[in-house]
Design an enzyme around this catalytic site. Structure first.
Site, PDB file in Angstrom:
ATOM      1  CG  ASP A 145      -4.239   5.773  -1.341  1.00 39.84           C
ATOM      2  OD1 ASP A 145      -3.638   5.787  -0.413  1.00 39.84           O
ATOM      3  OD2 ASP A 145      -4.629   6.781  -2.040  1.00 39.84           O
ATOM      4  CD  GLU A 184      -4.125   5.160   5.259  1.00 38.54           C
ATOM      5  OE1 GLU A 184      -5.310   5.512   4.866  1.00 38.54           O
ATOM      6  OE2 GLU A 184      -3.036   4.853   4.750  1.00 38.54           O
ATOM      7  CG  ASP A 215      -1.283  12.194   0.403  1.00 38.87           C
ATOM      8  OD1 ASP A 215      -0.803  11.343  -0.383  1.00 38.87           O
ATOM      9  OD2 ASP A 215      -2.632  12.030   0.610  1.00 38.87           O
TER      10      ASP A 215
HETATM   11  C1  GLC Z   1      -4.238   9.788  -1.597  1.00 38.51           C
HETATM   12  C2  GLC Z   1      -3.248   8.800  -1.868  1.00 38.51           C
HETATM   13  C3  GLC Z   1      -2.522   9.814  -3.344  1.00 38.51           C
HETATM   14  C4  GLC Z   1      -3.492   9.530  -4.150  1.00 38.51           C
HETATM   15  C5  GLC Z   1      -4.704  10.157  -3.948  1.00 38.51           C
HETATM   16  C6  GLC Z   1      -5.929  10.053  -4.934  1.00 38.51           C
HETATM   17  O1  GLC Z   1      -4.168  11.173  -1.377  1.00 38.51           O
HETATM   18  O2  GLC Z   1      -1.958   9.124  -0.993  1.00 38.51           O
HETATM   19  O3  GLC Z   1      -1.162   8.863  -3.548  1.00 38.51           O
HETATM   20  O4  GLC Z   1      -3.008  10.289  -5.507  1.00 38.51           O
HETATM   21  O5  GLC Z   1      -5.254   9.668  -2.527  1.00 38.51           O
HETATM   22  O6  GLC Z   1      -6.026   8.852  -5.004  1.00 38.51           O
END
Ligand code: GLC
Length: 821
Positions: free
Chosen positions: A430, A433, A506
């Site tokens: 995650d 980017e 998200d």
């Molecule tokens: C980011 C991700 C989400 C995750 C969060 C905490 O917002 O997109 O899916 O739950 O981080 O890790």
């Protein structure tokens, strides 16, 4: 004279409002640096030479390379002052494919480079480039002005531009991770991977960069893949309805023209350049349950038990960032998870795979082994003056590995060893980017190795996430001794599909987001990234039972099916909303498992042949591309048409059925294609249709993939009065043996007349499934059955059920079945 023309052109550019606006823009936005104000254009073709499959054209200063990649793909490159950049791409590992013949010819007005299928013409007078279909001489794509550029004083290199004609009837599709309507016409886009929490209907840019689009006009399609990792832009007739432009803040003007004429061909050919998704482990096609975060261990167990005690199938449970010690990657919070190995084993015994999150930000902490190793080996990104790139993410102050460095990728891949050793089955990357709190991402001056082709963050930003998941995928593959890894990434660039699946980021628990997600997954699918899903239920906000159930229904036909929600939301499991929602959610998740052999076969068709998994209506009827107003319907593979319910309170919806005949999945009613129908859609029924003539294989419902041995495969055969082929792919489900042909690919061919139905089977591959029997459910027979033969032997045991469907069994090795009146 020519020089004078050039200068005149430059002067006229300076005087345009466009340039003045750009200067103002750049004064307001000093981050992207001051831009010079002169655009230079290719002028007239003066020199030409050939080097095998590459053809070079020059106007005396700039050079253009036209390279024949295959019969249907041609690549164009521009070198403003004659020197091409190194030919390196993260998206396209190997450029040249098989070409049968190609040649260059000089005509009065142009040079033409042609293959058997297409011709690329370079006009002598003004360097306009066009692409024509050899068969019907249709011009598919043509320059509106010659390729052009501006020098970049601050960083060196050029801003590069291409402007093509945008035809009045032309529509555009693709570009991967974009929100809003399916047709891109009349819109402007930017590619810069962005952490886009709670994005809106038309928000841009989002998390991923896929600079590949298809244009469709007069029923014929072509594609353009602008392989440029810098911040890039696309305009589909917005600024000027007669122009389609794409440009970038740096790098080379390099694009592939990809011929159709069918949209499907364009996508397949794009996949032949950038690769397809490897076969995922079969369990990855099951239902996944996620939340930010399930902890401590007791909570995880409660969730797992919640599934099993309610008989709701589930294959994977996720641990979001809270499993770590202070959000330090590759560590455990031992208060919450005192013995992760034991927990993962217990979950595995109950049929659950554990998937954990790993982010790129590494906490600056001299007592933390990952930070120490990274620091000692100089693996973290640095600014232009050698300071470390530091930024705040979940753990606080962090540094960031340079995943564009192969040595760093190798190191990172090995960091997963302990997680793999204790049984972790999948990894979720995650924030890649890369996302940084406050500033959004890295500053432009951060340096990257870029696999030896060095660059600033301007060049590496859009590939950072892809290179992270690449190192995760490759690392896991080695550590798991060639079992198929399961990886998910948020950010990515073209070619990312070789390393992992994606979720759309998200989103929000609203009906609008259900619509956005539906289009997003379809769009990703026709942009080469097929294994995609949304956070079912919406990440932030609170869905009610109805919205959640409609989302589960859509999710049943998302290639990646995962429910996920933010930590500050109410409980969000399939049973959280009580009845009737729980039962309906169970029915759909069960349907996913029943259809597992079909879904898995569709994945194979993607992996092996490059077919997209989800196919929007426009792909089925591109000759009528204005039909794309029906952007909410799609087929999964080519046999099941999905018409999700996206309106609150709806109990019916209009559907458009494409050519052919279709069975209502729920009622077996046969409906004619090329027409609209009003279909009942009570909460328990999302309109689904099966193509007449299809064979849809089913496994028994399981609580997780592999729970039961399959002794018998149910074949649902939908009668048609024409011939239709269906496929069933099976293999071990978790190894790469399919690369050595250890698989079974069956073809069923169904053909009906007024008095007879014939089913023929042929088998390919070296794998033999364990089961011996097929059970048939023959739907829609228009005649009374008097006789059934399997390989010419009579079947004595057959019945009709209360819905008039015919049931009997046969050995799996049959070659021909005949059902007679
Ligand atoms: C980011 C991700 C989400 C995750 C969060 C905490 O917002 O997109 O899916 O739950 O981080 O890790």
């Amino acid at each position: 004279m020519e020089e004078l023309d050039k200068q005149n052109k430059e002067i006229s550019d300076i005087s345009t409002g466009e340039v003045v606006e750009e200067i103002v823009q750049h004064l307001n936005n000093p981050v992207s640096g001051p831009k010079p104000i002169v655009k230079k254009y290719l002028s007239t073709v003066e020199q030409v030479y050939t080097e095998s499959n590459k053809f070079y054209f020059s106007d005396g200063d700039a050079r253009v390379e036209i390279r024949v990649v295959s019969d249907e793909i041609i690549r164009v490159r521009l070198a403003p002052h004659g020197v091409f950049l190194d030919d390196f791409s993260y998206a396209v590992p190997v450029v040249d494919q098989k070409v049968t013949t190609f040649k260059m010819e000089e005509q009065e007005a142009c040079y033409s480079v042609s293959t058997n299928t297409i011709t690329c013409k370079v006009r002598k007078s003004d360097f306009h480039i066009s692409f024509t279909d050899n068969q019907n001489q249709m011009v598919m794509s043509e320059d509106e002005s010659p390729m052009h550029w501006e020098e970049n004083i601050e960083f060196g290199g050029y801003y590069v531009y291409a402007t093509k004609k945008c035809l009045p009837d032309e529509n555009f599709y693709g570009l991967g991770d974009k929100s809003g309507n399916m047709n891109l016409r009349g819109r402007h886009f930017q590619n810069w991977n962005t952490d886009a929490y709670s994005f809106g209907w038309d928000q841009d840019p989002l998390y991923r960069t896929i600079p590949f689009y298809t244009g469709v006009h007069q029923g014929a399609a072509y594609g353009i893949f602008f392989d440029n990792t810098f911040r890039s832009y696309f305009d589909f007739g917005k600024e000027d309805s007669a122009k389609t432009s794409f440009w970038a803040d740096g790098g080379e003007l390099q694009y592939y023209y990809i011929h159709g004429p069918h949209l499907m061909d364009v996508v397949k050919r794009y996949q032949s350049l950038t690769g397809t998704h490897p076969m995922p482990p079969k369990w990855a096609l099951g239902y996944h349950q996620c939340r930010w975060s399930y902890y401590p261990e007791q909570k995880v167990k409660e969730i797992a038990d919640g599934f099993r005690s309610r008989n709701i199938p589930c294959d994977a449970i996720y641990l979001d960032i809270d499993y770590m010690d202070g959000y330090r990657c590759f560590t455990w919070n031992k208060n919450h998870f005192p013995d992760p190995k034991r927990m993962i084993k217990e979950l595995a015994n109950d049929g659950f795979k554990t998937v954990v999150m790993i982010d790129p930000g590494i906490k600056v902490d001299d007592n933390y082994w990952v930070f120490k190793e990274g620091k000692a080996n100089n693996y973290f990104c640095r600014r232009s003056d050698d300071y470390f790139m530091e930024g705040h993410v979940w753990p606080g102050r962090c540094q960031f590995p340079d995943f564009t460095n192969p040595t760093v990728r190798e190191w990172w891949g090995k960091l997963y060893k302990e997680l793999v050793d204790i049984g972790v089955a999948g990894v979720w990357n995650d924030m890649n980017e890369p996302a940084v709190f406050g500033s959004g991402t890295f500053p432009n001056d951060v340096r990257h190795n870029y696999d030896g082709y060095r660059g600033s963050h301007r060049k590496a930003h859009n590939v950072y996430g892809m290179q992270m998941v690449r190192s995760t995928y490759d690392g896991l593959k080695k550590l798991m001794r060639n079992k198929r890894p399961f990886t998910i990434t948020r950010a990515g660039y073209s070619g990312m599909q070789r390393y992992g699946c994606v979720w759309t980021g998200d989103n929000v628990a609203t009906w609008e987001h259900l619509k956005i997600g539906n289009i997003q997954c379809q769009r990703m699918s026709i942009s080469g990234v097929p294994f995609c899903g949304t956070d079912i239920g919406g990440f932030s906000g609170e869905p009610d039972g109805e919205l959640f159930t409609r989302w589960i229904q859509l999710g049943t036909f998302s290639p990646f099916m995962r429910a996920h929600s933010a930590g500050d939301t109410a409980e969000r499991e399939p049973w959280s909303f009580g009845e009737p929602y729980t039962s309906i959610n169970r029915t759909y998740i069960e349907l996913r498992y029943r259809l597992m052999p079909y879904l898995y076969s569709v994945f194979w068709e993607h992996h092996r042949y490059g077919f997209p998994i989800l196919r929007p209506l426009v792909m089925l009827e591109q000759e009528n591309s204005s039909n794309s107003y029906r952007q909410d319907e799609f087929t999964f593979g080519d046999k099941i048409l999905v018409c999700p319910v996206l309106e609150q309170g709806a109990v019916s919806r209009m559907v458009y059925l494409p050519k052919g005949k279709w069975y209502n999945f729920w009622t077996h009613e046969v409906l004619n294609g090329e027409s609209e129908h009003n279909i009942k859609a009570p909460l328990a029924q999302m309109p689904l249709f099966v193509r007449a003539g299809a064979v849809i294989p089913e496994y028994p419902v399981m609580q997780y993939v592999g729970e039961k041995n399959v002794d018998e495969v149910l074949l649902n055969v939908y009668y048609a009065d024409y011939e239709v082929n269906s496929f069933l792919f099976e293999d071990h489900g978790d190894t790469f043996a399919y690369e050595q042909d250890i698989y079974s690919e069956k073809k069923f061919s169904v053909k009906g007349t007024e008095y007879q139905l014939t089913i023929e089977q042929s088998v390919d591959g070296l794998y033999t499934p364990n089961y011996e029997w097929y059970e048939y459910n023959i739907i829609g027979l228009p005649f009374n059955v008097n006789k059934i033969t399997v390989d010419d032997k009579d079947v004595v045991d057959y019945q009709l059920d209360e819905n008039s469907c015919l049931h009997f069994r046969s050995n799996k090795n049959f070659t021909s079945i005949k059902i007679y009146n």
